[in-house]
Design a protein around this motif. Sequence first.
Motif, PDB file in Angstrom:
ATOM      1  N   ASP A  88       0.829  -1.205   0.000  1.00 17.07           N
ATOM      2  CA  ASP A  88       0.000   0.000   0.000  1.00 17.07           C
ATOM      3  C   ASP A  88       0.860   1.251   0.000  1.00 17.07           C
ATOM      4  O   ASP A  88       0.581   2.213  -0.707  1.00 17.07           O
ATOM      5  N   GLU A  89       1.926   1.231   0.798  1.00 13.22           N
ATOM      6  CA  GLU A  89       2.819   2.388   0.879  1.00 13.22           C
ATOM      7  C   GLU A  89       3.456   2.689  -0.481  1.00 13.22           C
ATOM      8  O   GLU A  89       3.516   3.828  -0.909  1.00 13.22           O
ATOM      9  N   LEU A  90       3.914   1.647  -1.167  1.00 13.61           N
ATOM     10  CA  LEU A  90       4.555   1.829  -2.466  1.00 13.61           C
ATOM     11  C   LEU A  90       3.581   2.418  -3.484  1.00 13.61           C
ATOM     12  O   LEU A  90       3.946   3.238  -4.312  1.00 13.61           O
ATOM     13  N   LEU A  91       2.318   2.012  -3.393  1.00 14.51           N
ATOM     14  CA  LEU A  91       1.301   2.475  -4.336  1.00 14.51           C
ATOM     15  C   LEU A  91       0.611   3.757  -3.882  1.00 14.51           C
ATOM     16  O   LEU A  91      -0.291   4.251  -4.548  1.00 14.51           O
ATOM     17  N   GLY A  92       1.054   4.292  -2.729  1.00 14.16           N
ATOM     18  CA  GLY A  92       0.485   5.539  -2.249  1.00 14.16           C
ATOM     19  C   GLY A  92      -0.909   5.393  -1.670  1.00 14.16           C
ATOM     20  O   GLY A  92      -1.692   6.336  -1.660  1.00 14.16           O
ATOM     21  N   ARG A  93      -1.237   4.214  -1.185  1.00 15.10           N
ATOM     22  CA  ARG A  93      -2.546   3.972  -0.584  1.00 15.10           C
ATOM     23  C   ARG A  93      -2.440   4.028   0.927  1.00 15.10           C
ATOM     24  O   ARG A  93      -1.430   3.664   1.500  1.00 15.10           O
ATOM     25  N   ASP A  94      -3.527   4.433   1.562  1.00 14.95           N
ATOM     26  CA  ASP A  94      -3.602   4.388   3.019  1.00 14.95           C
ATOM     27  C   ASP A  94      -4.174   3.030   3.391  1.00 14.95           C
ATOM     28  O   ASP A  94      -5.328   2.733   3.078  1.00 14.95           O
ATOM     29  N   PRO A  95      -3.388   2.167   4.040  1.00 16.43           N
ATOM     30  CA  PRO A  95      -3.860   0.817   4.337  1.00 16.43           C
ATOM     31  C   PRO A  95      -5.081   0.787   5.244  1.00 16.43           C
ATOM     32  O   PRO A  95      -5.845  -0.166   5.215  1.00 16.43           O
ATOM     33  N   ASP A  96      -5.317   1.832   6.028  1.00 19.52           N
ATOM     34  CA  ASP A  96      -6.465   1.862   6.921  1.00 19.52           C
ATOM     35  C   ASP A  96      -7.658   2.569   6.292  1.00 19.52           C
ATOM     36  O   ASP A  96      -8.737   2.598   6.875  1.00 19.52           O
ATOM     37  N   ASP A  97      -7.478   3.144   5.114  1.00 14.68           N
ATOM     38  CA  ASP A  97      -8.519   3.930   4.467  1.00 14.68           C
ATOM     39  C   ASP A  97      -9.688   3.048   4.040  1.00 14.68           C
ATOM     40  O   ASP A  97      -9.554   2.188   3.185  1.00 14.68           O
ATOM     41  N   GLY A  98     -10.822   3.246   4.637  1.00 13.75           N
ATOM     42  CA  GLY A  98     -12.025   2.573   4.187  1.00 13.75           C
ATOM     43  C   GLY A  98     -12.238   1.170   4.709  1.00 13.75           C
ATOM     44  O   GLY A  98     -13.163   0.501   4.271  1.00 13.75           O
ATOM     45  N   ALA A 129     -10.009   3.836  -7.270  1.00 18.40           N
ATOM     46  CA  ALA A 129      -8.976   4.450  -6.436  1.00 18.40           C
ATOM     47  C   ALA A 129      -7.863   3.456  -6.158  1.00 18.40           C
ATOM     48  O   ALA A 129      -6.744   3.833  -5.862  1.00 18.40           O
ATOM     49  N   ASP A 130      -8.171   2.163  -6.246  1.00 18.47           N
ATOM     50  CA  ASP A 130      -7.185   1.128  -5.977  1.00 18.47           C
ATOM     51  C   ASP A 130      -6.487   0.633  -7.237  1.00 18.47           C
ATOM     52  O   ASP A 130      -5.764  -0.354  -7.191  1.00 18.47           O
ATOM     53  N   ALA A 131      -6.710   1.295  -8.368  1.00 18.82           N
ATOM     54  CA  ALA A 131      -6.076   0.865  -9.607  1.00 18.82           C
ATOM     55  C   ALA A 131      -4.563   0.952  -9.481  1.00 18.82           C
ATOM     56  O   ALA A 131      -4.032   1.862  -8.867  1.00 18.82           O
ATOM     57  N   VAL A 132      -3.890  -0.018 -10.058  1.00 14.50           N
ATOM     58  CA  VAL A 132      -2.434  -0.059 -10.023  1.00 14.50           C
ATOM     59  C   VAL A 132      -1.926   0.637 -11.280  1.00 14.50           C
ATOM     60  O   VAL A 132      -2.367   0.325 -12.389  1.00 14.50           O
ATOM     61  N   PRO A 133      -0.997   1.569 -11.142  1.00 18.47           N
ATOM     62  CA  PRO A 133      -0.519   2.324 -12.305  1.00 18.47           C
ATOM     63  C   PRO A 133       0.318   1.464 -13.258  1.00 18.47           C
ATOM     64  O   PRO A 133       0.996   0.540 -12.831  1.00 18.47           O
ATOM     65  N   HIS A 134       0.223   1.787 -14.530  1.00 16.94           N
ATOM     66  CA  HIS A 134       1.121   1.180 -15.512  1.00 16.94           C
ATOM     67  C   HIS A 134       2.440   1.923 -15.399  1.00 16.94           C
ATOM     68  O   HIS A 134       2.462   3.119 -15.156  1.00 16.94           O
ATOM     69  N   GLY A 135       3.527   1.214 -15.541  1.00 22.80           N
ATOM     70  CA  GLY A 135       4.831   1.851 -15.453  1.00 22.80           C
ATOM     71  C   GLY A 135       5.480   1.648 -14.107  1.00 22.80           C
ATOM     72  O   GLY A 135       4.963   0.940 -13.241  1.00 22.80           O
ATOM     73  N   PRO A 136       6.632   2.278 -13.928  1.00 24.98           N
ATOM     74  CA  PRO A 136       7.437   2.039 -12.726  1.00 24.98           C
ATOM     75  C   PRO A 136       6.849   2.684 -11.474  1.00 24.98           C
ATOM     76  O   PRO A 136       6.206   3.726 -11.538  1.00 24.98           O
ATOM     77  N   VAL A 137       7.111   2.020 -10.341  1.00 23.17           N
ATOM     78  CA  VAL A 137       6.787   2.568  -9.028  1.00 23.17           C
ATOM     79  C   VAL A 137       7.948   2.278  -8.092  1.00 23.17           C
ATOM     80  O   VAL A 137       8.743   1.374  -8.339  1.00 23.17           O
ATOM     81  N   GLY A 138       8.024   3.036  -7.037  1.00 20.58           N
ATOM     82  CA  GLY A 138       9.067   2.785  -6.045  1.00 20.58           C
ATOM     83  C   GLY A 138      10.196   3.791  -6.131  1.00 20.58           C
ATOM     84  O   GLY A 138      10.036   4.892  -6.650  1.00 20.58           O
ATOM     85  N   ASP A 139      11.340   3.378  -5.629  1.00 17.14           N
ATOM     86  CA  ASP A 139      12.520   4.227  -5.503  1.00 17.14           C
ATOM     87  C   ASP A 139      13.438   4.052  -6.712  1.00 17.14           C
ATOM     88  O   ASP A 139      14.207   3.103  -6.762  1.00 17.14           O
ATOM     89  N   PRO A 140      13.366   4.960  -7.682  1.00 20.13           N
ATOM     90  CA  PRO A 140      14.197   4.811  -8.880  1.00 20.13           C
ATOM     91  C   PRO A 140      15.687   5.052  -8.620  1.00 20.13           C
ATOM     92  O   PRO A 140      16.517   4.757  -9.466  1.00 20.13           O
TER      93      PRO A 140
END
Length: 178
Positions: A88-98, A129-140
């Motif tokens: 969740d953190e990597l994808l910018g989601r709040d794990p407790d949200d909702g 809101a939970d869609a996973v982005p296409h392309g890179p995520v994380g610490d480049p």
Amino acid sequence: MYFAALLARTEDGWKASDTELDDVETLSDLADLARESSPDEDTVLVLIEQEDAWFGVVRVDGEDDPRIYVSDAAAAARSSYGEILLTDELLGRDPDDGDDLDALDLDGTEDGESDEDEDEDGARATGSADAVPHGPVGDPQILDDLGVSEKELRLMSTEAVTEIAESLGASETLETVR
């Protein structure tokens, strides 16, 4: 088909070991596996690639939190191994949200509303809101201090594990476990 390996930096250079991820269920499990491969708390890289789809790098430095880079989050999300990395953190989601609302099963139809929202033009919204982005995520910049720049990492192909090992001077070491 996937390939996963651990590269641990030691005083004598890089040490590689093949790893099975079948018993790894969480990022914490993966970080523990990496730490076990290097008793001296050296830098350990977990390199994962799924043939022609995506690659991921997890960097564990001692007891620090793992750093993660995934080349294509949407492709990785379709893989059980990729799901381990896509926190969740990597994808910018709040794990407790909702969490409480999820249990209520409110879908908007209780008051005669449709299941889908309309935007200003009357078009149906298809994203989530939970869609996973296409392309890179994380610490480049995960490998910057090891000689692999952000730009180089982003330009790597699906042969990235081999390319990373070559950049680190560990390609022969990696090939022993491939």
